[in-house]
Write an enzyme that holds these catalytic residues in place. Structure first.
Site, PDB file in Angstrom:
ATOM      1  CG  HIS A  67      -4.673 -18.648   7.035  1.00 29.60           C
ATOM      2  ND1 HIS A  67      -4.489 -20.028   6.777  1.00 29.60           N
ATOM      3  CD2 HIS A  67      -4.435 -17.844   5.838  1.00 29.60           C
ATOM      4  CE1 HIS A  67      -4.294 -19.902   5.446  1.00 29.60           C
ATOM      5  NE2 HIS A  67      -4.175 -18.981   5.037  1.00 29.60           N
ATOM      6  CB  ALA A  97      -0.846   0.049   1.241  1.00 28.46           C
ATOM      7  CE  LYS A 126       6.227  -1.517  13.327  1.00 31.84           C
ATOM      8  NZ  LYS A 126       5.372  -2.013  14.411  1.00 31.84           N
ATOM      9  N   GLY A 129      -1.854 -14.783  -3.421  1.00 30.14           N
ATOM     10  CA  GLY A 129      -1.597 -13.879  -4.486  1.00 30.14           C
ATOM     11  C   GLY A 129      -2.356 -12.724  -4.475  1.00 30.14           C
ATOM     12  NE  ARG A 142      -7.842 -17.244   4.065  1.00 32.77           N
ATOM     13  CZ  ARG A 142      -6.984 -16.295   3.652  1.00 32.77           C
ATOM     14  NH1 ARG A 142      -6.996 -15.185   4.370  1.00 32.77           N
ATOM     15  NH2 ARG A 142      -6.336 -16.634   2.560  1.00 32.77           N
ATOM     16  CG  LEU A 176      -1.613  -9.096  -1.519  1.00 31.71           C
ATOM     17  CD1 LEU A 176      -0.540  -9.794  -2.335  1.00 31.71           C
ATOM     18  CD2 LEU A 176      -0.662  -7.946  -0.825  1.00 31.71           C
ATOM     19  CD  GLU A 182      -3.605  -6.975   8.102  1.00 36.55           C
ATOM     20  OE1 GLU A 182      -2.903  -7.401   7.235  1.00 36.55           O
ATOM     21  OE2 GLU A 182      -4.123  -7.481   8.971  1.00 36.55           O
ATOM     22  CB  THR A 219       3.370  -6.666   1.354  1.00 36.37           C
ATOM     23  OG1 THR A 219       2.409  -5.738   1.639  1.00 36.37           O
ATOM     24  CG2 THR A 219       3.495  -6.825  -0.063  1.00 36.37           C
ATOM     25  NE  ARG A 253      -7.979 -10.604   3.903  1.00 35.89           N
ATOM     26  CZ  ARG A 253      -7.132 -11.587   3.631  1.00 35.89           C
ATOM     27  NH1 ARG A 253      -6.861 -11.650   2.227  1.00 35.89           N
ATOM     28  NH2 ARG A 253      -6.224 -12.394   4.246  1.00 35.89           N
ATOM     29  CG  HIS A 255      -3.935 -14.494   7.939  1.00 41.06           C
ATOM     30  ND1 HIS A 255      -2.616 -14.433   7.506  1.00 41.06           N
ATOM     31  CD2 HIS A 255      -4.702 -14.240   6.706  1.00 41.06           C
ATOM     32  CE1 HIS A 255      -2.559 -14.486   6.029  1.00 41.06           C
ATOM     33  NE2 HIS A 255      -3.535 -14.372   5.693  1.00 41.06           N
ATOM     34  CG  ASP A 277       2.643   0.436  14.867  1.00 41.07           C
ATOM     35  OD1 ASP A 277       2.190  -0.041  15.965  1.00 41.07           O
ATOM     36  OD2 ASP A 277       3.568   0.346  14.467  1.00 41.07           O
ATOM     37  CD  GLN A 283       2.778 -18.833   2.607  1.00 39.60           C
ATOM     38  OE1 GLN A 283       2.163 -19.947   2.370  1.00 39.60           O
ATOM     39  NE2 GLN A 283       3.692 -19.164   3.588  1.00 39.60           N
ATOM     40  CD  GLU A 337      -5.413 -17.819  -2.258  1.00 39.59           C
ATOM     41  OE1 GLU A 337      -6.101 -16.909  -1.626  1.00 39.59           O
ATOM     42  OE2 GLU A 337      -4.583 -17.946  -2.329  1.00 39.59           O
TER      43      GLU A 337
HETATM   44  C1  SIN Z   1      -2.663 -17.518   1.888  1.00 41.64           C
HETATM   45  O1  SIN Z   1      -1.953 -17.536   1.017  1.00 41.64           O
HETATM   46  O2  SIN Z   1      -3.410 -18.386   2.365  1.00 41.64           O
HETATM   47  C2  SIN Z   1      -2.823 -16.201   2.556  1.00 41.64           C
HETATM   48  C3  SIN Z   1      -3.629 -15.409   1.265  1.00 41.64           C
HETATM   49  C4  SIN Z   1      -4.326 -14.283   1.901  1.00 41.64           C
HETATM   50  O3  SIN Z   1      -4.569 -13.956   3.002  1.00 41.64           O
HETATM   51  O4  SIN Z   1      -5.168 -13.618   1.272  1.00 41.64           O
END
Ligand code: SIN
Length: 539
Positions: A244, A15, A34, A48, A290, A392, A375, A42, A386, A351, A223, A46, A115
């Site tokens: 997650h 971002a 920081k 996408g 999720r 992303l 985020e 970011t 989400r 997560h 923060d 993993q 996913e």
């Molecule tokens: C993941 O790779 O499971 C995380 C992706 C996400 O949080 O959107």
């Protein structure tokens, strides 16, 4: 000394960096971060970026999946705006040098992953290191940009705000709060510096370190949310913390995620006796959203007393598994788990924060000249839960709209920057000789949040957590004013604020929806709770 800049960007993930690269075409940008610039949530992503490129896909489908996951609380205008703008922002990333897995020879002929909660394959990815690929490309472009100053080891402490009276209509005078920069702790010198900025952008990422078990790196201490709240900005939907479902369970593995993409490629969840269990919870089984999968695992663990469940992809071709998930394969091998042959022990962990600083469609908060993106913000995209890989995407789209809006406002603000900012006041503070207080409080907050404000909640547990957090917060405030600031103390003060906001929001929502599940109110109550939970500090 007061440091002046046009755009102050706090945070160096997708971002902050994508905003900074665009804003730098209009003025000088200072990025404060920081640790080192590459340390961000970011970089650990993993899965996408979800975006409509596939032939089977459409804007309507992606919108529908996002709304379904959000369980009635997404803002439909926001969802439409983000989904429609996603592909263009992804194309820009490619032009900036990010390289994704491809299905063909065309420049944007991406290979798509799947996913949970997505009705088609739509996840653009770089193996299982998508975030790292994007972060590297953005950092490289930022480093070579003469209009961007990057300050590492700089920790934002507080936003600097002023109130001014504004005439609205003929008779009404309103007081408007505006932001003109931040006090920032330079960790190298130990001094707090004053940054005077025309525009301030919060891009500080997540807050999941408020929980004992998390997929997030140590920097994720909320923060931006805490600073914005203290400065008078509205904060929304903090009860919706995403757990997650599958983090690696191993005594030596800290924060290691097993991407949802592994389930997207056919991995199944097994109990300790090797039996599949997801079909007992939902027809979508491992590819449900999720919230559903994390709650199912939590319930299995409570029922059986087992320490973990298992994620198994060993039925797939080992060559494919190694090639598709090189990072997960290598990291698990370090812990003695060969994912091509062994089931992976996994547990849910905090997560992603779906709530955050409330913004409009331009990423603007209700404090003038202050924007929040990624985020740390709550735009209305995620609602109560989400959809995987929409984060992303949201960061890219909102970095762009915040850039357009703030670049438009910059010239007028620059004509109006004659304000004398007071330097940070350290009078009467001394060096702390009791650093142990900080680490004890850290530990207590994170344990308390895990035990009482986790995947399954009750009013009794939330009230108990609220009482304890209040007394820890009083202690931290006392400590904060008496001793010289350290980054640990800054972060501690922020996580206790975030913890308080999560608990307060959870106590207000007397229903179960998306990620918020309260055993006292197990049903969704659209008549009473079809609106975001908004908290604002009273001065
Ligand atoms: C993941 O790779 O499971 C995380 C992706 C996400 O949080 O959107």
């Amino acid at each position: 000394m007061i440091r002046k800049t046009d755009f102050l960007v706090i945070g160096s993930g997708i971002a902050g960096l994508s905003y900074a690269l665009k804003a730098a075409e209009h003025g000088h940008v200072t990025i404060i971060t920081k640790k080192n610039i590459q340390q961000s949530n970011t970089a650990l992503a993993q899965g996408g970026v979800a975006a409509v490129f596939g032939k089977q896909d459409s804007v309507d489908l992606h919108v529908a999946d996002t709304l379904k996951a959000g369980d009635g609380l997404c803002d439909p205008d926001v969802v439409k705006m983000v989904v429609e703008n996603g592909p263009e922002r992804v194309r820009e990333l490619v032009d900036l040098g990010a390289r994704f897995n491809m299905a063909g020879t065309g420049k944007f002929d991406f290979a798509m992953g799947r996913e949970g909660g997505h009705s088609v394959k739509r996840i653009i990815h770089a193996h299982d290191l998508t975030g790292r690929e994007i972060e590297d490309a953005l950092v490289a472009r930022a480093r070579e940009n003469d209009n961007i100053t990057i300050l590492e080891d700089h920790v934002a402490v507080n936003l600097i705000t002023f109130s001014s009276s504004v005439r609205s209509g003929i008779l009404v005078t309103q007081y408007e709060n505006f932001c003109c920069g931040a006090y920032v702790l330079n960790n190298t010198t130990g001094r707090v510096e004053t940054f005077h900025a025309a525009i301030t952008l919060l891009a500080t990422g997540g807050a999941s370190k408020v929980y004992l078990y998390t997929s997030n790196p140590d920097i994720a201490t909320g923060d931006g949310i805490a600073m914005a709240y203290r400065a008078g900005a509205s904060v929304a939907n903090m009860e919706f913390v995403q757990f997650h479902p599958t983090c690696l369970f191993h005594p030596k593995a800290k924060n290691f995620l097993i991407s949802e993409a592994v389930r997207g490629e056919g991995a199944v969840l097994l109990d300790a006796r090797g039996r599949r269990f997801m079909e007992n919870y939902t027809p979508d089984r491992e590819l449900a959203c999720r919230d559903v999968v994390a709650r199912a695992i939590d319930s299995e663990l409570k029922k059986t007393g087992a320490e973990s469940v298992f994620l198994d992809i060993s039925h797939k071709d080992p060559g494919f598994v190694r090639q598709r998930f090189p990072n997960i394969h290598a990291r698990c091998l370090e812990y003695g788990i060969d994912i091509t042959t062994d089931p992976i022990p996994v547990v849910p962990a905090a997560h992603y924060m779906c709530g955050g600083v409330a913004t409009d469609l331009n990423g603007k908060t209700d404090v003038q000249r202050l924007y929040a993106v990624g985020e740390t913000s709550c735009t209305g995209l995620h609602g109560a839960n989400r959809l995987a890989s929409n984060s992303l995407l949201e960061a890219l789209v909102y970095a762009h709209s915040a850039y357009l809006d703030s670049a438009r406002e910059l010239p007028a603000i620059k004509k109006n920057m004659d304000i004398n900012l007071a330097p940070w006041d350290e009078t009467d503070t001394t060096d702390s000789d009791e650093a142990i207080v900080v680490s004890h409080n850290w530990d207590e907050i994170r344990r308390l949040m895990w035990n009482y404000v986790g995947i399954v909640r009750s009013d009794k547990r939330l009230q108990r957590a609220a009482r304890r957090i209040k007394s820890i917060q009083d202690e931290i405030n006392e400590y904060y004013w008496d001793f010289t600031l350290t980054s640990d103390l800054v972060e501690l003060r922020n996580i206790v604020t975030v913890a308080k906001l999560v608990i307060q929001s959870a106590l207000q929502r007397k229903e179960s929806r998306g990620l918020h599940y309260n055993i006292g109110y197990p049903e969704r109550e659209d008549n009473r709770f079809l609106a975001p939970t908004v908290l604002k500090k009273r001065f």
